[in-house]
Design an enzyme around this catalytic site. Structure first.
Site, PDB file in Angstrom:
ATOM      1  CD  GLU A  90      -3.362   0.194   2.019  1.00  0.00           C
ATOM      2  OE1 GLU A  90      -2.973   0.477   3.165  1.00  0.00           O
ATOM      3  OE2 GLU A  90      -4.539  -0.079   1.779  1.00  0.00           O
TER       4      GLU A  90
ATOM      5  CG  HIS B  29       7.023 -29.324   1.849  1.00  0.00           C
ATOM      6  ND1 HIS B  29       7.396 -30.637   1.634  1.00  0.00           N
ATOM      7  CD2 HIS B  29       7.823 -28.870   2.837  1.00  0.00           C
ATOM      8  CE1 HIS B  29       8.366 -30.961   2.484  1.00  0.00           C
ATOM      9  NE2 HIS B  29       8.643 -29.898   3.228  1.00  0.00           N
TER      10      HIS B  29
ATOM     11  CE  LYS C  45     -11.830   2.549   1.219  1.00  0.00           C
ATOM     12  NZ  LYS C  45     -11.228   3.546   2.073  1.00  0.00           N
TER      13      LYS C  45
HETATM   14  O1  PA5 Z   1      -3.033   1.926   5.876  1.00  0.00           O
HETATM   15  C1  PA5 Z   1      -4.133   2.438   5.768  1.00  0.00           C
HETATM   16  O2  PA5 Z   1      -4.315   3.647   5.944  1.00  0.00           O
HETATM   17  C2  PA5 Z   1      -5.339   1.589   5.473  1.00  0.00           C
HETATM   18  O3  PA5 Z   1      -4.996   0.252   5.352  1.00  0.00           O
HETATM   19  C3  PA5 Z   1      -6.378   1.756   6.567  1.00  0.00           C
HETATM   20  O4  PA5 Z   1      -5.827   1.353   7.794  1.00  0.00           O
HETATM   21  C4  PA5 Z   1      -7.642   0.939   6.288  1.00  0.00           C
HETATM   22  O5  PA5 Z   1      -8.167   1.295   5.041  1.00  0.00           O
HETATM   23  C5  PA5 Z   1      -8.679   1.150   7.370  1.00  0.00           C
HETATM   24  O6  PA5 Z   1      -9.012   2.517   7.466  1.00  0.00           O
HETATM   25  P1  PA5 Z   1      -9.767   3.087   8.715  1.00  0.00           P
HETATM   26  O7  PA5 Z   1      -8.906   2.935   9.905  1.00  0.00           O
HETATM   27  O8  PA5 Z   1     -10.019   4.528   8.381  1.00  0.00           O
HETATM   28  O9  PA5 Z   1     -11.052   2.315   8.875  1.00  0.00           O
END
Ligand code: PA5
Length: 469
Positions: A323, A344, A459
Site C-alpha cells: 500500500e 513444500h 470503494k
Molecule cells: O493503511 C491504511 O491507511 C489503510 O490500510 C487503513 O488502515 C484501512 O483502510 C482502514 O481505514 P480506517 O482505519 O479509516 O477504517
C-alpha cells in the site's frame, strides 16, 4: 533484555557489485536526512508543501515520545490510560471482539500471533492468565464469518453475570467511514446491547472506539457516551499505527508488555538515526532490496518467516509495502511465506523459477517453549532413528542453513533478519524497522509512501452500485 535484532546480507551482497553498494551510500544518507526533516517539519506545525502531502511521519518518533510522556505522568499518559482500560477489560470480560481492517487490524493480529500462546483462544481462563480470548472481525464483508462469531457469542445462556460469557468490543477505524468495519460495528454493537441492555453501564464501558480526532466514529462515540475512546493521531497513517492505541490497546488487553514493545521500536529509530551503512538494519535492508531491483530486476520481495508465529506479521508487512510503494506503476511486490511449510508449496519456484526474487529470512534463534527432543522409535518405520536425540530447533536450523545454501548454489539472493528470541522488545524492533524501511525506500525512489489513493477506486464503484440498488 535480549541482544538487538541483526540484519545479515552477506549471501545477497556476494551477488551484487560491491562498488554499487558503496556508491549508493550518499543517496541513502540523503534519504535518511529527508525523513528526519519530515519529522521536524511536522513538529514545527508549518504548512506542509503540496509535494509532501500526505505526510504521516508522526510514527517515527512516537514510541520514544509515548515512553517519555509515560515517565512524566504514568497514570495520565496515553500508555497509562491504555493499561488502565486494558486491565478493566481483563477483569470484566472473557471474550474481546476486535473490529477493524487494513492498518486498523493487521498490526494487532501480528502482535497476537507472534507473542501470545498459539492456542490462546482454546485455553481456559486460568491458563490464559485471566486474559480474554480474542476474535477479529470487521475485516471483510463475509456473511458467514460474521454470523459464526455472532452465533458463538450468543451460544451461552445469555447470562451477563457469568464471567465466561461476558464480552466486549474494541472498534478501530481512523476515518470512521470504512464500510467493512462500520457494518460489523452495527451488527456487533446491537448484539452487545441486546446482551447487556442498551442503556446499561456495560454497553458504555465495554465498547472502546479507537479513532481519529474527527469523523463518524468519533461523533458516534460522543452520542453513545462511551467511557473510553482512544485517539489515532492525524499524522500517523493507518498502516503505520501499530504503536498507537490501534496496536497498543489490544496488546495490553492481551497482557503484553506495551512499554517493551515501544522500547524496541524506539531503539530501532535510534539505530536508524545514528548508525552508518553496514550496521544500520534499516539502511542496509533497504539498500539491498533497492539495488537488487534496479540492478537485477528482482522486484519480488519474499519475506520468508521460519515458524508459524510470524505469519500474521508477514501479512502485516505485505500490506505495509504494497500500500505504501505500489504506486505510479512501480513498487516491489511483497510475498510472505512460512517455512518450512511453504518449502513444500512455493519452494520449487524460489529455487528454479524466474530470477525476480530477493528472499529475506526472518529467523528466531531461540524458541519460547522448551525444545522438543526427537524420540527413538522401536519400529523406525520412517528411518529417522538417526535423528533421535536431536531437537526441533536443531532440525529447523539445518533446514534454514540447507535452504540458504541451495539458494546460494543457484545464485539466488538471500538475506537474514535475526531475532534472538520472540519478545515484545524484539517484535517492537522488527515492526519499526520494517515501517522505517518502507518510508525510507519511498524517499529513495521518489514515491510518497503515505496515503493510498488507489484504494478509493473500488470503494467508489461499490458505493455507486449500492446506491443504485
Ligand atoms: O493503511 C491504511 O491507511 C489503510 O490500510 C487503513 O488502515 C484501512 O483502510 C482502514 O481505514 P480506517 O482505519 O479509516 O477504517
Amino acid at each position: 533484555m535480549s541482544p538487538p535484532l541483526r540484519y545479515v546480507a552477506k549471501a545477497a551482497h556476494a551477488l551484487l557489485d560491491a562498488k554499487k553498494l558503496h556508491a549508493i551510500e550518499p543517496r541513502l544518507l540523503a534519504a535518511r536526512d529527508e525523513m528526519f526533516a519530515d519529522v521536524r517539519l511536522l513538529e514545527s506545525r508549518a504548512p506542509i508543501p503540496a509535494a509532501k502531502e500526505p505526510l504521516d511521519a508522526g510514527f517515527i518518533d512516537l514510541p520514544a515520545q509515548l515512553l517519555a510522556e509515560h515517565k512524566a505522568d504514568p497514570a495520565g499518559s496515553l500508555i497509562g490510560r491504555i493499561e488502565t482500560a486494558a486491565s478493566m477489560l481483563r477483569n470484566e470480560i472473557d471474550r474481546l471482539v476486535l473490529l477493524g481492517i487494513g492498518g486498523s487490524y493487521m498490526g494487532a493480529r501480528a502482535l497476537f500471533e507472534a507473542l501470545c500462546p498459539r492456542y490462546h483462544n482454546e485455553l481456559d481462563r486460568e491458563a490464559r492468565g485471566g486474559v480474554p480470548r480474542i476474535y477479529f472481525e470487521g475485516n471483510n464483508l463475509d456473511n458467514d464469518a460474521a454470523a459464526a462469531l455472532l452465533e458463538l457469542l450468543n451460544s451461552g445462556e445469555s447470562n451477563r453475570a457469568n464471567p465466561l460469557e461476558r464480552w466486549g468490543i474494541v472498534v478501530i477505524s481512523k476515518s470512521g467511514g470504512t464500510l467493512e468495519t462500520a457494518v460489523a460495528f452495527r451488527l456487533f454493537r446491537k448484539a452487545l446491547e441486546d446482551f447487556y441492555g442498551a442503556d446499561s453501564d456495560e454497553s458504555r464501558r465495554l465498547v472502546i472506539p479507537v479513532t481519529g480526532e474527527q469523523g463518524k466514529l468519533r461523533s458516534l462515540a460522543q452520542v453513545k457516551g462511551y467511557e473510553n475512546v482512544f485517539p489515532i493521531p492525524d499524522n500517523v497513517g493507518g498502516r503505520f499505527s501499530v504503536f498507537t492505541a490501534v496496536g497498543l490497546l489490544p496488546a495490553a488487553a492481551l497482557g503484553l508488555d506495551v512499554r517493551q514493545l515501544l522500547q524496541g521500536a524506539a531503539d530501532m529509530t535510534e539505530r536508524f538515526r545514528n548508525e552508518p551503512p553496514g550496521s544500520n538494519p534499516v539502511l542496509d535492508y533497504t539498500a539491498t532490496g533497492h539495488l537488487f531491483e534496479v540492478e537485477q530486476g528482482t522486484h519480488i520481495r519474499i519475506l520468508s518467516t521460519w515458524g508459524s508465529r510470524l505469519e500474521a506479521l508477514g501479512l502485516w508487512y505485505d500490506q505495509l509495502l504494497a500500500e505504501s510503494l505500489g504506486k505510479q506503476e512501480r513498487g516491489a511486490t511483497p510475498i510472505t511465506v512460512v517455512n518450512t511449510r511453504d518449502l513444500h508449496s512455493r519452494g520449487q519456484q524460489h529455487q528454479e523459477g524466474a530470477r525476480d526474487k530477493l528472499i529475506t529470512n526472518v529467523i528466531v534463534e531461540s524458541p519460547s517453549s522448551p525444545s522438543l527432543g526427537i524420540p527413538e522409535s522401536a519400529l523406525d518405520q520412517d528411518g529417522f532413528n538417526r535423528l533421535a536425540g536431536k531437537s526441533m530447533p536443531e532440525l529447523m536450523a539445518a533446514a534454514i542453513a540447507g535452504t540458504n545454501r541451495a539458494y546460494a548454489d543457484a545464485g539466488r539472493p538471500t538475506a537474514d533478519i535475526v531475532l534472538p528470541t520472540l519478545s515484545e522488545h524484539t517484535v517492537g524492533q522488527l515492526l519499526q524497522m520494517l515501517m522505517l524501511a518502507t518510508v525510507f525506500e519511498g524517499r529513495l525512489i521518489g514515491i510518497n509512501p503515505y496515503g493510498q489513493p488507489g484504494v478509493e477506486a473500488y470503494k467508489k464503484n461499490m458505493t455507486d452500485i449500492l446506491n443504485r440498488g
